[in-house]
Design a protein around this motif. Sequence first.
Motif, PDB file in Angstrom:
ATOM      1  N   LEU A  75       9.391   3.146  -2.941  1.00 53.61           N
ATOM      2  CA  LEU A  75       8.751   1.898  -3.401  1.00 53.61           C
ATOM      3  C   LEU A  75       7.273   1.886  -3.039  1.00 53.61           C
ATOM      4  N   TRP A  76       6.981   2.279  -1.828  1.00 54.26           N
ATOM      5  CA  TRP A  76       5.602   2.335  -1.353  1.00 54.26           C
ATOM      6  C   TRP A  76       4.790   3.319  -2.196  1.00 54.26           C
ATOM      7  N   GLY A  77       5.361   4.487  -2.483  1.00 48.50           N
ATOM      8  CA  GLY A  77       4.655   5.494  -3.270  1.00 48.50           C
ATOM      9  C   GLY A  77       4.345   5.022  -4.680  1.00 48.50           C
ATOM     10  N   PHE A  78       5.318   4.374  -5.330  1.00 43.51           N
ATOM     11  CA  PHE A  78       5.049   3.855  -6.678  1.00 43.51           C
ATOM     12  C   PHE A  78       4.053   2.704  -6.630  1.00 43.51           C
ATOM     13  N   ASN A  79       4.086   1.906  -5.570  1.00 40.69           N
ATOM     14  CA  ASN A  79       3.127   0.812  -5.427  1.00 40.69           C
ATOM     15  C   ASN A  79       1.716   1.354  -5.232  1.00 40.69           C
ATOM     16  N   VAL A  80       1.580   2.411  -4.439  1.00 36.11           N
ATOM     17  CA  VAL A  80       0.263   3.045  -4.241  1.00 36.11           C
ATOM     18  C   VAL A  80      -0.236   3.625  -5.556  1.00 36.11           C
ATOM     19  N   ALA A  81       0.691   4.107  -6.396  1.00 41.15           N
ATOM     20  CA  ALA A  81       0.318   4.696  -7.681  1.00 41.15           C
ATOM     21  C   ALA A  81      -0.080   3.636  -8.706  1.00 41.15           C
ATOM     22  N   GLY A  82       0.066   2.362  -8.378  1.00 44.61           N
ATOM     23  CA  GLY A  82      -0.411   1.308  -9.262  1.00 44.61           C
ATOM     24  C   GLY A  82       0.664   0.596 -10.058  1.00 44.61           C
ATOM     25  N   ARG A  83       1.911   0.733  -9.699  1.00 43.47           N
ATOM     26  CA  ARG A  83       2.975   0.031 -10.407  1.00 43.47           C
ATOM     27  C   ARG A  83       3.338  -1.254  -9.670  1.00 43.47           C
ATOM     28  N   GLY A  84       3.866  -2.214 -10.422  1.00 43.99           N
ATOM     29  CA  GLY A  84       4.312  -3.467  -9.828  1.00 43.99           C
ATOM     30  C   GLY A  84       5.628  -3.278  -9.082  1.00 43.99           C
ATOM     31  N   PHE A  85       6.094  -4.350  -8.412  1.00 45.02           N
ATOM     32  CA  PHE A  85       7.296  -4.230  -7.585  1.00 45.02           C
ATOM     33  C   PHE A  85       8.534  -3.907  -8.419  1.00 45.02           C
ATOM     34  N   LEU A  86       8.763  -4.631  -9.504  1.00 46.32           N
ATOM     35  CA  LEU A  86       9.968  -4.397 -10.302  1.00 46.32           C
ATOM     36  C   LEU A  86       9.957  -3.020 -10.956  1.00 46.32           C
ATOM     37  N   ASP A  87       8.789  -2.601 -11.437  1.00 43.90           N
ATOM     38  CA  ASP A  87       8.674  -1.266 -12.011  1.00 43.90           C
ATOM     39  C   ASP A  87       8.883  -0.202 -10.933  1.00 43.90           C
ATOM     40  N   SER A  88       8.356  -0.442  -9.740  1.00 38.61           N
ATOM     41  CA  SER A  88       8.559   0.487  -8.627  1.00 38.61           C
ATOM     42  C   SER A  88      10.027   0.555  -8.244  1.00 38.61           C
ATOM     43  N   PHE A  89      10.692  -0.594  -8.225  1.00 36.16           N
ATOM     44  CA  PHE A  89      12.117  -0.642  -7.877  1.00 36.16           C
ATOM     45  C   PHE A  89      12.942   0.124  -8.903  1.00 36.16           C
ATOM     46  N   TYR A  90      12.669  -0.112 -10.182  1.00 37.85           N
ATOM     47  CA  TYR A  90      13.405   0.575 -11.248  1.00 37.85           C
ATOM     48  C   TYR A  90      13.151   2.082 -11.205  1.00 37.85           C
ATOM     49  N   SER A  91      11.920   2.475 -10.994  1.00 41.28           N
ATOM     50  CA  SER A  91      11.592   3.901 -10.925  1.00 41.28           C
ATOM     51  C   SER A  91      12.231   4.555  -9.705  1.00 41.28           C
ATOM     52  N   SER A  92      12.326   3.809  -8.614  1.00 40.00           N
ATOM     53  CA  SER A  92      12.989   4.340  -7.420  1.00 40.00           C
ATOM     54  C   SER A  92      14.476   4.526  -7.665  1.00 40.00           C
TER      55      SER A  92
END
Length: 105
Positions: free
Chosen positions: A23-40
């Motif tokens: 989640l932290w990595g996707f957030n650092v990459a510029g994605r929102g929380f829900l998008d980060s959660f789904y990608s995780s």
Amino acid sequence: MSKILSKSLVIAVLFITVFSTSLWGFNVAGRGFLDSFYSSLQLLVLEADFDGIASPLNWQLEFARFVLPLFTILAIISFLTAYLVRQSHFFKVSQTIPNNIFWCR
């Protein structure tokens, strides 16, 4: 604390740590929380979408994309092992006591 409970607790803490890292990595990459959660969640089934992320992935995503699928693989192995052990016990009992009927749940 029983051995099984402590083992389950360690696995749960490791999973939460690695999932939070993704989640932290996707957030650092510029994605929102829900998008980060789904990608995780997609990392668990090997279908992660890294479109729109800079080419050299950050260390959080590199770590998570290799470790999170291991949890899925270990869960499948654990399930199959438990199933095969249960079936082998049933087979042993059915072979040692012939001419009996077993009611299964």
